[in-house]
Design an enzyme around this catalytic site. Structure first.
Site, PDB file in Angstrom:
ATOM      1  N   GLU A 147     -17.009 -12.911  17.788  1.00 42.70           N
ATOM      2  CA  GLU A 147     -17.310 -13.613  17.514  1.00 42.70           C
ATOM      3  C   GLU A 147     -18.482 -14.488  17.301  1.00 42.70           C
ATOM      4  O   GLU A 147     -18.717 -14.255  18.219  1.00 42.70           O
ATOM      5  CB  GLU A 147     -15.853 -14.821  16.620  1.00 42.70           C
ATOM      6  CG  GLU A 147     -15.561 -14.203  15.543  1.00 42.70           C
ATOM      7  CD  GLU A 147     -13.512 -14.326  15.614  1.00 42.70           C
ATOM      8  OE1 GLU A 147     -13.117 -14.394  14.350  1.00 42.70           O
ATOM      9  OE2 GLU A 147     -13.283 -15.616  16.288  1.00 42.70           O
ATOM     10  N   CYS A 191     -23.331 -20.877  18.907  1.00 41.23           N
ATOM     11  CA  CYS A 191     -21.815 -20.766  19.820  1.00 41.23           C
ATOM     12  C   CYS A 191     -21.688 -19.202  20.389  1.00 41.23           C
ATOM     13  O   CYS A 191     -21.933 -17.937  19.475  1.00 41.23           O
ATOM     14  CB  CYS A 191     -20.712 -21.016  19.616  1.00 41.23           C
ATOM     15  SG  CYS A 191     -19.521 -21.090  20.659  1.00 41.23           S
ATOM     16  N   CYS A 232     -10.383 -12.303  26.743  1.00 40.43           N
ATOM     17  CA  CYS A 232     -11.027 -13.352  27.549  1.00 40.43           C
ATOM     18  C   CYS A 232      -9.466 -13.352  28.980  1.00 40.43           C
ATOM     19  O   CYS A 232      -8.889 -13.128  28.092  1.00 40.43           O
ATOM     20  CB  CYS A 232     -10.875 -15.004  27.206  1.00 40.43           C
ATOM     21  SG  CYS A 232     -11.338 -15.803  28.827  1.00 40.43           S
ATOM     22  N   CYS A 249      -6.067 -19.501  28.966  1.00 42.60           N
ATOM     23  CA  CYS A 249      -5.555 -20.689  29.290  1.00 42.60           C
ATOM     24  C   CYS A 249      -4.913 -20.802  28.011  1.00 42.60           C
ATOM     25  O   CYS A 249      -4.671 -20.009  27.064  1.00 42.60           O
ATOM     26  CB  CYS A 249      -7.399 -21.445  29.212  1.00 42.60           C
ATOM     27  SG  CYS A 249      -8.148 -21.447  30.379  1.00 42.60           S
ATOM     28  N   CYS A 273      -5.673 -22.251  24.379  1.00 44.76           N
ATOM     29  CA  CYS A 273      -6.789 -21.785  23.735  1.00 44.76           C
ATOM     30  C   CYS A 273      -6.057 -19.889  23.234  1.00 44.76           C
ATOM     31  O   CYS A 273      -5.643 -19.554  24.037  1.00 44.76           O
ATOM     32  CB  CYS A 273      -8.374 -21.102  25.164  1.00 44.76           C
ATOM     33  SG  CYS A 273      -9.086 -20.149  24.342  1.00 44.76           S
ATOM     34  N   CYS A 287     -13.849 -24.764  18.556  1.00 48.73           N
ATOM     35  CA  CYS A 287     -13.446 -24.475  19.912  1.00 48.73           C
ATOM     36  C   CYS A 287     -11.756 -23.981  19.907  1.00 48.73           C
ATOM     37  O   CYS A 287     -10.656 -24.270  19.758  1.00 48.73           O
ATOM     38  CB  CYS A 287     -13.333 -25.691  20.839  1.00 48.73           C
ATOM     39  SG  CYS A 287     -15.299 -26.254  21.306  1.00 48.73           S
TER      40      CYS A 287
HETATM   41  N1  SAH Z   1     -14.390 -19.715  28.667  1.00 47.36           N
HETATM   42  C1  SAH Z   1     -15.221 -20.706  28.625  1.00 47.36           C
HETATM   43  C2  SAH Z   1     -15.935 -20.929  27.280  1.00 47.36           C
HETATM   44  C3  SAH Z   1     -15.475 -20.343  26.120  1.00 47.36           C
HETATM   45  S1  SAH Z   1     -14.020 -21.928  25.538  1.00 47.36           S
HETATM   46  C4  SAH Z   1     -14.674 -21.798  29.196  1.00 47.36           C
HETATM   47  O1  SAH Z   1     -13.207 -21.592  29.109  1.00 47.36           O
HETATM   48  O2  SAH Z   1     -15.315 -22.922  29.217  1.00 47.36           O
HETATM   49  C5  SAH Z   1     -15.582 -23.896  24.708  1.00 47.36           C
HETATM   50  C6  SAH Z   1     -13.985 -24.462  24.955  1.00 47.36           C
HETATM   51  O3  SAH Z   1     -13.633 -24.788  24.404  1.00 47.36           O
HETATM   52  C7  SAH Z   1     -13.855 -24.576  26.491  1.00 47.36           C
HETATM   53  O4  SAH Z   1     -13.773 -26.475  26.812  1.00 47.36           O
HETATM   54  C8  SAH Z   1     -12.200 -24.698  26.184  1.00 47.36           C
HETATM   55  O5  SAH Z   1     -11.377 -24.943  26.987  1.00 47.36           O
HETATM   56  C9  SAH Z   1     -12.874 -25.190  24.810  1.00 47.36           C
HETATM   57  N2  SAH Z   1     -10.719 -24.388  24.311  1.00 47.36           N
HETATM   58  C10 SAH Z   1     -10.438 -23.698  24.253  1.00 47.36           C
HETATM   59  N3  SAH Z   1      -9.475 -23.650  23.235  1.00 47.36           N
HETATM   60  C11 SAH Z   1      -9.549 -24.426  23.069  1.00 47.36           C
HETATM   61  C12 SAH Z   1      -9.111 -25.520  21.803  1.00 47.36           C
HETATM   62  N4  SAH Z   1      -7.109 -24.723  21.324  1.00 47.36           N
HETATM   63  N5  SAH Z   1      -8.963 -26.245  21.084  1.00 47.36           N
HETATM   64  C13 SAH Z   1     -10.210 -27.534  22.094  1.00 47.36           C
HETATM   65  N6  SAH Z   1     -10.843 -27.007  22.659  1.00 47.36           N
HETATM   66  C14 SAH Z   1     -10.633 -24.948  22.871  1.00 47.36           C
HETATM   67 FE1  SF4 Z   2     -10.797 -17.671  28.267  1.00 47.83          FE
HETATM   68 FE2  SF4 Z   2     -10.058 -19.785  26.433  1.00 47.83          FE
HETATM   69 FE3  SF4 Z   2      -9.794 -20.301  29.119  1.00 47.83          FE
HETATM   70 FE4  SF4 Z   2     -12.085 -19.774  28.007  1.00 47.83          FE
HETATM   71  S1  SF4 Z   2     -10.785 -21.901  27.861  1.00 47.83           S
HETATM   72  S2  SF4 Z   2     -11.492 -19.578  29.947  1.00 47.83           S
HETATM   73  S3  SF4 Z   2     -11.967 -18.475  26.604  1.00 47.83           S
HETATM   74  S4  SF4 Z   2      -8.599 -18.620  27.679  1.00 47.83           S
END
Ligand code: SAH
Ligand code: SF4
Length: 413
Positions: free
Chosen positions: A122, A135, A142, A146, A149, A388
């Site tokens: 996406e 974005c 991934c 996390c 996420c 995000c």
């Molecule tokens: N993998 C990279 C970039 C993609 S995520 C990273 O983790 O930095 C972009 C941002 O969105 C990151 O700071 C991530 O932690 C945040 N993010 C992920 N899931 C989220 C959620 N459910 N609500 C708000 N921010 C989120």
């Molecule tokens: Fe991967 Fe989501 Fe963690 Fe970013 S926030 S490193 S996209 S699992």
């Protein structure tokens, strides 16, 4: 079918980048998008042009591809008419396949895209009063899991190629009708008058914050961003590009040196216990080492601060004490920092809740009082799951049983 690499090991092993610059196509033609000038020149020579012609033509074609955004060799008006079919027989100018394009009520747009070998990913465009931010995704899914996420719950992971990364930006320019026009079109050289910036573009900024961990796909992300920054390519300044990482320390220095874009770091917690839980990569690369790597980031300065992203999770990382510790840590490492507070965007099955607005305000105030800017990021595109951490493709939302049924049917066909 092109070869793909499945990487399913959560956060323990660094995935090996897929070493290829060309995605094989069934018709044998080569997609030029994603290839740097010297590679195009090499391919033209291999296809039979003499050295002088290969050099000249690759320079012209590069300009048409990346600076002017044409998708048809016939539009390359300074290339001889007879040469254009010769190119079209051997090469193509690719774009990601668009499965679906969605518009949010707040103006945010999301595209569900697909690679030629059938993987969904996406891309999101977020228009603001003074800028427009694209974005961009670096991987399908991934590996890092996390816990807050949605992308991290995708089972299939593969690195996107440089072409698949840069063509997201190209597709956005197509959709926004923002390619510069040139004298060769019989139009004047002036660029479109637009709403947002001096140079008249809607798409002004790029963030590597879509699906995936960009520093786990370092080479491809670097090669794609070089094309984005190339003055004769997409010509976007490195100051308008931000790469977000969850903290892949060994690649951070290289990122500063070889790419030179702004850095954002997904910190999200200030204690080992909490960060180990919500960003499992922390077990491998801890907070103190991460902050040291930030302090060493080439190019960081007070004029170019590092952004620390902090997702606000109710009763998990959002106390006054956490905010004070955040200030202390950023000061201890003497970091030119700004903090971006991201209200948690929920998704089905997530085990967290977003902190209350009052809590977020209190947290932000403490960080501000500590002398560090800490704005709260307004969630955008929530109604189309574009915010995000909400990116997870429709295909991945299918149940295991549905996927198995589809796989069985495909085998019988
Ligand atoms: N993998 C990279 C970039 C993609 S995520 C990273 O983790 O930095 C972009 C941002 O969105 C990151 O700071 C991530 O932690 C945040 N993010 C992920 N899931 C989220 C959620 N459910 N609500 C708000 N921010 C989120
Ligand atoms: Fe991967 Fe989501 Fe963690 Fe970013 S926030 S490193 S996209 S699992």
């Amino acid at each position: 079918m092109a070869d793909t690499t499945l990487m399913t090991i959560p956060g323990q092993v660094d995935p090996v980048p897929v070493a290829r610059d060309i995605t094989p196509r069934e018709d044998g033609r080569i997609d030029l998008i994603g290839l740097p000038r010297p590679r195009i020149r090499e391919l033209f020579a291999e296809a039979g042009l003499d050295a002088r012609q290969a050099k000249l033509r690759s320079k012209q074609v590069f300009h048409w591809l990346y600076h002017r955004g044409v998708t048809d060799f016939e539009a390359m008006t300074d290339i001889a008419k007879t040469m254009r079919p010769w190119l079209a027989e051997r090469f193509v100018i690719g774009r990601p396949n668009v499965v679906e394009a969605q518009h949010s009520s707040d103006g945010t747009r999301k595209w569900l895209l697909q690679t030629d070998d059938g993987h969904d990913f996406e891309m999101v465009f977020i228009p603001d009063a003074d800028r427009g931010t694209l974005c961009v995704s670096s991987q399908v899914g991934c590996t890092l899991n996390c816990t807050f996420c949605h992308t991290g719950t995708m089972r299939l992971v593969r690195n996107l190629t440089p072409g698949e990364i840069v063509s997201q930006v190209m597709l956005a320019r197509d959709a926004l009708a923002e390619w510069p026009k040139g004298v060769m079109d019989g139009l004047d050289d002036a660029e479109d008058a637009g709403h947002y910036t001096a140079d008249g573009r809607l798409l002004t900024n790029i963030v590597m914050m879509g699906m995936g961990e960009p520093l786990y796909n370092f080479d491809h992300v670097r090669d794609a961003l070089k094309l984005v920054m190339d003055g004769d390519g997409l010509a976007l300044s490195k100051r308008r590009i931000t790469l977000s990482t969850s903290g892949v320390i060994p690649a951070m220095e290289r990122c500063g040196e070889e790419i030179g874009v702004n850095l954002a770091v997904s910190l999200h917690a200030v204690t080992k216990d909490v960060r180990d839980e919500i960003v499992p990569l922390n077990k491998k690369y801890g907070i103190e080492d991460l902050l040291q790597a930030c302090a060493d980031y080439p190019g960081a300065s007070n004029a170019r601060r590092i952004t620390f992203e902090y997702v606000m999770l109710k009763d998990k990382n959002d106390s006054d004490e956490d905010a004070r510790e955040l200030v202390r840590l950023l000061k201890e490492f003497n970091l030119p920092a700004k903090v971006n507070l991201i209200p948690f965007n929920p998704w089905p099955g997530a085990e967290y809740e977003c902190s209350t607005p009052e809590r977020i305000k209190a947290f932000s105030d403490i960080v501000f009082e500590g002398g560090i800017s800490a704005p709260v990021r307004t969630p955008r595109g929530r109604d189309i799951d574009a915010a995000c951490g909400q990116l997870k493709t429709a295909a991945e939302k299918k149940s295991r049983a549905e996927r198995d049924r589809e796989a069985a049917a495909a085998q019988q066909a």
